[in-house]
Scaffold this active site. Structure first.
Site, short mmCIF file in Angstrom:
data_model
loop_
_atom_site.label_atom_id
_atom_site.label_comp_id
_atom_site.label_asym_id
_atom_site.label_seq_id
_atom_site.Cartn_x
_atom_site.Cartn_y
_atom_site.Cartn_z
N ARG A 163 0.86 -1.19 0.00
CA ARG A 163 0.00 0.00 0.00
C ARG A 163 0.90 1.24 0.00
NH1 ARG A 163 1.72 1.91 4.03
NH2 ARG A 163 0.57 3.83 3.66
N ALA A 167 0.89 5.11 -2.22
CA ALA A 167 0.81 5.37 -3.66
C ALA A 167 2.06 4.92 -4.43
CB ALA A 167 0.52 6.85 -3.88
N GLN A 182 -2.88 2.67 9.82
CA GLN A 182 -1.55 2.71 9.21
C GLN A 182 -0.56 3.52 10.06
OE1 GLN A 182 -4.41 3.25 7.60
NE2 GLN A 182 -4.34 2.63 5.46
N ASP A 221 -1.84 10.81 -2.38
CA ASP A 221 -2.18 9.74 -3.34
C ASP A 221 -2.42 10.28 -4.74
OD1 ASP A 221 -2.90 8.48 -0.60
OD2 ASP A 221 -2.73 6.84 -2.04
N ASN A 248 -5.37 12.59 0.02
CA ASN A 248 -4.56 11.70 0.85
C ASN A 248 -5.48 10.99 1.84
OD1 ASN A 248 -1.88 10.73 1.58
ND2 ASN A 248 -2.17 11.82 3.52
N LYS A 249 -4.91 10.16 2.66
CA LYS A 249 -5.67 9.33 3.60
C LYS A 249 -6.72 10.13 4.34
CE LYS A 249 -5.53 5.83 4.05
NZ LYS A 249 -6.50 4.92 3.38
O1 MRU Z 1 -4.82 3.35 1.88
P1 MRU Z 1 -3.32 3.52 1.90
O2 MRU Z 1 -2.69 2.99 3.12
O3 MRU Z 1 -2.68 3.00 0.62
O4 MRU Z 1 -3.14 5.10 1.90
C1 MRU Z 1 -1.84 5.61 1.82
C2 MRU Z 1 -1.75 7.06 2.02
O5 MRU Z 1 -2.74 7.76 2.16
C3 MRU Z 1 -0.40 7.67 1.96
O6 MRU Z 1 -0.34 8.82 2.73
C4 MRU Z 1 -0.08 8.04 0.51
O7 MRU Z 1 -0.24 6.93 -0.33
C5 MRU Z 1 1.28 8.56 0.36
S1 MRU Z 1 2.47 7.29 0.52
C6 MRU Z 1 4.02 7.87 0.28
#
Ligand code: MRU
Length: 354
Positions: A54, A56, A204, A245, A255-256
């Site tokens: 997981r 991006a 996470q 993302d 983003n998340k």
């Molecule tokens: O659902 P996830 O865990 O894949 O979400 C990830 C995020 O939101 C991260 O902050 C984003 O991908 C940046 S990773 C360098």
């Protein structure tokens, strides 16, 4: 940069010998460092969809390696048939998650190799696909290291830093985006005090960011997501660093889920809010955050996943968006491998293309 302990050096890698995508299973962390060798398209799809891999940039690299492995299994000398079966494999992997643009960006790059080299024998195209997947992997390492350097220039030794989700080495190949400046600072003797938002519902922050930072010997405190205002009010946070993302052409950052709330709170308390992302995360085809598809995930992630027994009443409505949009005007700066972008982002990002 990071002290690896029992962790493999790279979160995502190709094992040519066994024709496998090798990942750290992030659903097992922090209890267990489990390394998976995935050889089938179904395993790779499931790994992305269930967040075994997981973040991006890591998803993009996994998809590039995945579609290369799919190409190896296409047995034909006819380009048209090869291309059509390659496109099916590409579409299958592209349907694993909708939001992070790096997934589509990496698959586009891979298909570009097939299209540009129509005149080569299929065997030659397959080796070029391997080279392209390796380039995408290696570029991520270099980009994240550069983000670390640029980001470190924005923060000071001893600062309190708030971060959200995991935008660290586990979300990329090796160094991370938002956490890269912290790992780099650690390497240079800085002492940051990092607050990691737990990041409901998949945790996470509590599971992955806390694990990764502690592995590196960084002072780490986990807080529940609803405690961010309290720690900022107490003056413990001098900067917020998050990943991204998909960034729209106007600088809106997807983003998340929970990120936009942090940006609003940070603005209230006058704390700078930095988004750290490689340029592969910028999607100039989407004018603003409204155009970004936000993944909605299963209700069970909220109602039962982390509980001994179901916690919410049966039949209750559940809304589980995995991401949100932080409006560009709440972002102090965007840290990319090519430097620090300042508002207005429509102009600073457009300048990157020149
Ligand atoms: O659902 P996830 O865990 O894949 O979400 C990830 C995020 O939101 C991260 O902050 C984003 O991908 C940046 S990773 C360098």
């Amino acid at each position: 940069m990071t002290r690896y302990g029992a962790m493999p050096r790279d979160t995502v890698a190709l094992d040519e010998g066994t024709r496998a995508l090798v990942i750290i299973d992030q659903t097992r962390l922090p209890r267990e460092v489990s390394v998976l060798s995935l050889t089938t398209q179904e395993e790779i799809y499931r790994a992305i969809a269930t967040l075994q891999v997981r973040g991006a940039p890591a998803i993009g690299v996994a998809a590039a390696i995945g579609v290369y492995l799919a190409a190896l299994d296409i047995e034909t000398d006819d380009w048209t048939e090869f291309h059509s079966r390659f496109v099916s494999a590409r579409q299958y992997l592209a349907s694993s998650r909708p939001t992070a643009v790096n997934l589509f960006w990496a698959l586009d790059r891979m298909e570009g190799v097939v299209i540009r080299n129509k005149n080569l024998p299929v065997s030659g195209i397959k080796s070029l696909l391997r080279d392209e997947a390796a380039r995408i992997h290696d570029e991520d390492i270099r980009a994240c290291r550069a983000i670390g350097e640029h980001g470190l220039g924005l923060i000071r030794d001893g600062w309190g830093i708030l971060t959200h989700c995991n935008a660290g080495r586990l979300a990329t190949v090796r160094y991370g985006t938002a956490l890269a400046p912290l790992h780099l600072g650690r390497e240079r003797g800085y002492n940051f005090k990092v607050f990691a938002g737990e990041t409901r519902p998949l945790l996470q922050g509590a599971r992955l960011t806390a694990f990764e930072l502690m592995e590196d010997g960084i002072d780490t405190t986990v807080i529940c997501d609803n405690m961010a205002s309290r720690v900022m009010q107490k003056g413990w946070i001098q900067a917020v660093l998050v990943g991204c993302d998909r960034m729209a052409a106007n600088g809106d950052a997807c983003n998340k889920i929970g990120t936009s709330g942090l940006a609003i709170i940070a603005r209230h308390y006058g704390v700078p809010f930095y988004v750290c992302a490689p340029t592969s995360t910028i999607d100039m085809h989407v004018p603003g955050g409204d155009g970004i598809v936000i993944e909605e995930r299963g209700a069970g992630e909220i109602t039962e996943m982390w509980y001994g027994e179901r916690m919410a009443p049966e039949g209750v409505g559940v809304y589980n968006p995995a991401f949100d949009i932080t409006p560009a005007d709440l972002i102090t700066a965007v840290v990319t491998e090519r430097g620090v972008l300042k508002p207005p982002y429509a102009e600073s990002m457009e300048a990157l293309r020149r």
